[in-house]
Motif scaffolding. Structure first.
Motif, mmCIF file in Angstrom:
data_model
loop_
_atom_site.group_PDB
_atom_site.id
_atom_site.type_symbol
_atom_site.label_atom_id
_atom_site.label_comp_id
_atom_site.label_asym_id
_atom_site.label_seq_id
_atom_site.Cartn_x
_atom_site.Cartn_y
_atom_site.Cartn_z
ATOM 1 N N GLY A 9 0.817 -1.207 0.000
ATOM 2 C CA GLY A 9 0.000 0.000 0.000
ATOM 3 C C GLY A 9 0.849 1.255 0.000
ATOM 4 O O GLY A 9 2.077 1.214 0.099
ATOM 5 N N LEU A 10 0.183 2.367 -0.111
ATOM 6 C CA LEU A 10 0.820 3.681 -0.023
ATOM 7 C C LEU A 10 0.564 4.221 1.376
ATOM 8 O O LEU A 10 -0.588 4.369 1.798
ATOM 9 N N VAL A 11 1.631 4.472 2.132
ATOM 10 C CA VAL A 11 1.463 5.033 3.477
ATOM 11 C C VAL A 11 1.646 6.547 3.373
ATOM 12 O O VAL A 11 2.474 7.044 2.608
ATOM 13 N N TYR A 12 0.862 7.278 4.157
ATOM 14 C CA TYR A 12 0.845 8.729 4.005
ATOM 15 C C TYR A 12 0.566 9.423 5.333
ATOM 16 O O TYR A 12 -0.043 8.866 6.248
ATOM 17 N N THR B 234 -1.004 15.949 6.081
ATOM 18 C CA THR B 234 -0.715 16.434 4.731
ATOM 19 C C THR B 234 -1.808 16.023 3.761
ATOM 20 O O THR B 234 -2.160 16.772 2.839
ATOM 21 N N PHE B 235 -2.353 14.819 3.979
ATOM 22 C CA PHE B 235 -3.395 14.273 3.098
ATOM 23 C C PHE B 235 -4.631 13.924 3.928
ATOM 24 O O PHE B 235 -4.791 12.789 4.371
ATOM 25 N N PRO B 236 -5.512 14.901 4.156
ATOM 26 C CA PRO B 236 -6.741 14.601 4.906
ATOM 27 C C PRO B 236 -7.574 13.513 4.231
ATOM 28 O O PRO B 236 -8.293 12.771 4.893
ATOM 29 N N GLU B 237 -7.467 13.433 2.901
ATOM 30 C CA GLU B 237 -8.073 12.340 2.145
ATOM 31 C C GLU B 237 -6.958 11.509 1.537
ATOM 32 O O GLU B 237 -5.959 12.048 1.054
ATOM 33 N N ALA B 238 -7.122 10.205 1.560
ATOM 34 C CA ALA B 238 -6.073 9.318 1.068
ATOM 35 C C ALA B 238 -5.787 9.576 -0.406
ATOM 36 O O ALA B 238 -6.718 9.754 -1.205
ATOM 37 N N PRO B 239 -4.504 9.621 -0.789
ATOM 38 C CA PRO B 239 -4.167 9.761 -2.217
ATOM 39 C C PRO B 239 -4.774 8.610 -3.019
ATOM 40 O O PRO B 239 -4.796 7.468 -2.561
ATOM 41 N N LYS B 240 -5.248 8.925 -4.202
ATOM 42 C CA LYS B 240 -5.936 7.915 -5.002
ATOM 43 C C LYS B 240 -5.030 7.232 -6.023
ATOM 44 O O LYS B 240 -5.400 6.191 -6.564
ATOM 45 N N SER B 241 -3.877 7.827 -6.294
ATOM 46 C CA SER B 241 -3.020 7.305 -7.351
ATOM 47 C C SER B 241 -1.572 7.188 -6.895
ATOM 48 O O SER B 241 -1.087 7.999 -6.086
ATOM 49 N N TRP B 242 -0.881 6.192 -7.432
ATOM 50 C CA TRP B 242 0.557 6.070 -7.194
ATOM 51 C C TRP B 242 1.314 7.261 -7.769
ATOM 52 O O TRP B 242 2.468 7.524 -7.385
ATOM 53 N N LYS B 243 0.683 7.980 -8.679
ATOM 54 C CA LYS B 243 1.355 9.108 -9.330
ATOM 55 C C LYS B 243 1.756 10.203 -8.349
ATOM 56 O O LYS B 243 2.602 11.044 -8.668
ATOM 57 N N VAL B 244 1.182 10.174 -7.157
ATOM 58 C CA VAL B 244 1.545 11.176 -6.154
ATOM 59 C C VAL B 244 3.030 11.085 -5.788
ATOM 60 O O VAL B 244 3.639 12.070 -5.354
ATOM 61 N N LEU B 245 3.633 9.921 -5.989
ATOM 62 C CA LEU B 245 5.061 9.763 -5.705
ATOM 63 C C LEU B 245 5.920 10.598 -6.639
ATOM 64 O O LEU B 245 7.092 10.869 -6.345
ATOM 65 N N TRP B 246 5.349 10.996 -7.787
ATOM 66 C CA TRP B 246 6.083 11.818 -8.767
ATOM 67 C C TRP B 246 5.728 13.303 -8.629
ATOM 68 O O TRP B 246 6.283 14.128 -9.355
ATOM 69 N N ASP B 247 4.828 13.640 -7.741
ATOM 70 C CA ASP B 247 4.371 15.029 -7.612
ATOM 71 C C ASP B 247 5.497 15.882 -7.023
ATOM 72 O O ASP B 247 5.960 15.620 -5.907
ATOM 73 N N GLU C 141 -5.650 3.459 -7.054
ATOM 74 C CA GLU C 141 -6.590 2.945 -8.035
ATOM 75 C C GLU C 141 -5.939 2.119 -9.141
ATOM 76 O O GLU C 141 -6.599 1.265 -9.757
ATOM 77 N N GLU C 142 -4.642 2.330 -9.416
ATOM 78 C CA GLU C 142 -3.984 1.559 -10.487
ATOM 79 C C GLU C 142 -3.739 0.106 -10.095
ATOM 80 O O GLU C 142 -3.377 -0.715 -10.944
ATOM 81 N N GLY C 143 -3.948 -0.194 -8.821
ATOM 82 C CA GLY C 143 -3.787 -1.565 -8.369
ATOM 83 C C GLY C 143 -2.576 -1.766 -7.484
ATOM 84 O O GLY C 143 -1.718 -0.886 -7.341
#
Length: 360
Positions: free
Chosen positions: A149-152, A156-169, A264-266
């Motif tokens: 999973g993605l730990v957060y 910083t994220f009141p709502e869980a990030p929906k995409s792995w793409k956040v790692l590139w933000d 969401e990408e799995g």
């Protein structure tokens, strides 16, 4: 002379009967290698840290209460790769009886002849393991399941990030931790990124590598210390790779300072198998332990303690626990991970990360 011969024969018969009686009722004898035992000892190799603490409390201590004459010697390792290395060093003179490790690594052990096959004669509770979680060749079955999973950081994220793409933000550059291979987390991210890039990781990871190279400058550490969860909890980072089970546990421990989610990408399963070491010194007692570890009692207890999903069909979880363990009913978007391929590609992928992705 004849009387003396008869006397010797009678004495030998009596001795043979006594030996049979003792071997039949000894319980802890290792002689009956095809069966189990109620006394003796078991040398177990498995994970360290919170996993060891919770497994000891949920499974080992109840096992010892049920079988007080079986001693458990626990050798802890940080990773399955470390366990495999230890077992390889023992191959000609095994000192370990049972190993609990990731299935991508135990598959390598199976191929190298480190483990024995297991059947319901010696381990009756194997019958309750779901068919899809049994090894097709009869080696150690799945003991428990989790997923990456993605730990957060929840501030910083009141709502869980929906995409792995956040790692590139770029907004979070320098605030990310990524466990590099040979960690399963890094290997899993490679497979996930490959899927995101539209390629088949079993054929090539070239596109994934290029994408991961773009992420690398924003990664604070590729070897989180003390670990990926504490880094987020203490504010050292705000994002990282983790496993759902430990993420759920540490979320509770930190008063929800940290969260864990499946983008969401799995994601990919993290699957632990329980394995009987070939030519183990205490095979009969080891089978007793393996059988207990596959019982509904043990599997339910560990799910409650550390949020691992059971592999058996007869474990009944409370609703609040069932909602937090990884689902195994097909409802989670899972990127299929070919464990045999991954077993063969692990070293190559690790080398690729070292040479091309990790830049500092």
């Amino acid at each position: 002379m004849r009387a003396t011969f008869k006397g010797k024969m009678a004495a030998m018969a009596a001795l043979s009967s006594a030996v049979l009686v003792l071997s039949g009722c000894g319980g802890g004898s290792e002689a009956a290698s095809s069966g189990s035992a109620t006394s003796g000892e078991v040398n177990l190799i498995a994970y360290s840290g919170v996993w060891q603490d919770q497994y000891t409390a949920a499974v080992i201590e109840p096992f010892k209460a049920k079988y007080p004459d079986i001693k458990i010697n626990y050798a802890s390792k940080r990773s399955s790769a470390e366990m495999l290395s230890a077992l390889q060093g023992q191959k000609n003179n095994p000192a370990t009886d049972v190993a609990i490790m990731d299935n991508s690594v135990s598959t390598t052990g199976n191929k190298q002849g480190l483990f024995e096959k297991i059947d319901t004669d010696g381990v009756p509770n194997l019958a309750n393991v779901q068919e899809k979680f049994r090894d097709k060749e009869g080696y150690g079955p799945v003991a428990m399941l989790d997923a990456v999973g993605l730990v957060y950081d929840t501030a910083t994220f009141p709502e869980a990030p929906k995409s792995w793409k956040v790692l590139w933000d770029p907004a979070y550059a320098g605030k990310i931790n990524v466990n590099a291979p040979p960690s399963l987390l890094g290997l899993s991210l490679t497979a996930i990124t490959s899927k995101m890039e539209g390629e088949d990781y079993a054929q090539s990871i070239d596109s994934a590598v290029e994408r991961l190279k773009e992420m690398a400058p924003g990664v604070q550490t590729f070897a989180p210390n003390p670990d990926e969860y504490q880094n987020v909890i203490t504010g050292q980072t705000v994002l990282g790779l983790g496993q759902n089970a430990r993420g759920q546990f540490y979320s509770d421990q930190s008063n929800k300072k940290m969260g864990v989610t499946f983008p969401e990408e799995g994601t990919v399963y993290q699957i632990n198998t329980i394995n009987l070491v070939k030519d183990a010194p205490h095979t009969a007692a080891a089978k007793t332990f393996v059988d207990y570890a596959l019982s509904a009692e043990a599997q339910t207890a560990f799910a409650k303690a550390l949020f691992y999903a059971p592999s058996v069909t007869n474990a009944e979880l409370p609703a609040d626990v069932k909602d937090r363990v990884v689902p195994t009913d097909g409802s989670l978007n899972i990127v299929p991970l070919d464990v045999e391929f991954l077993s063969s590609a692990r070293d190559k992928w690790t080398d690729t990360w070292k040479r091309q992705i990790i830049t500092k």
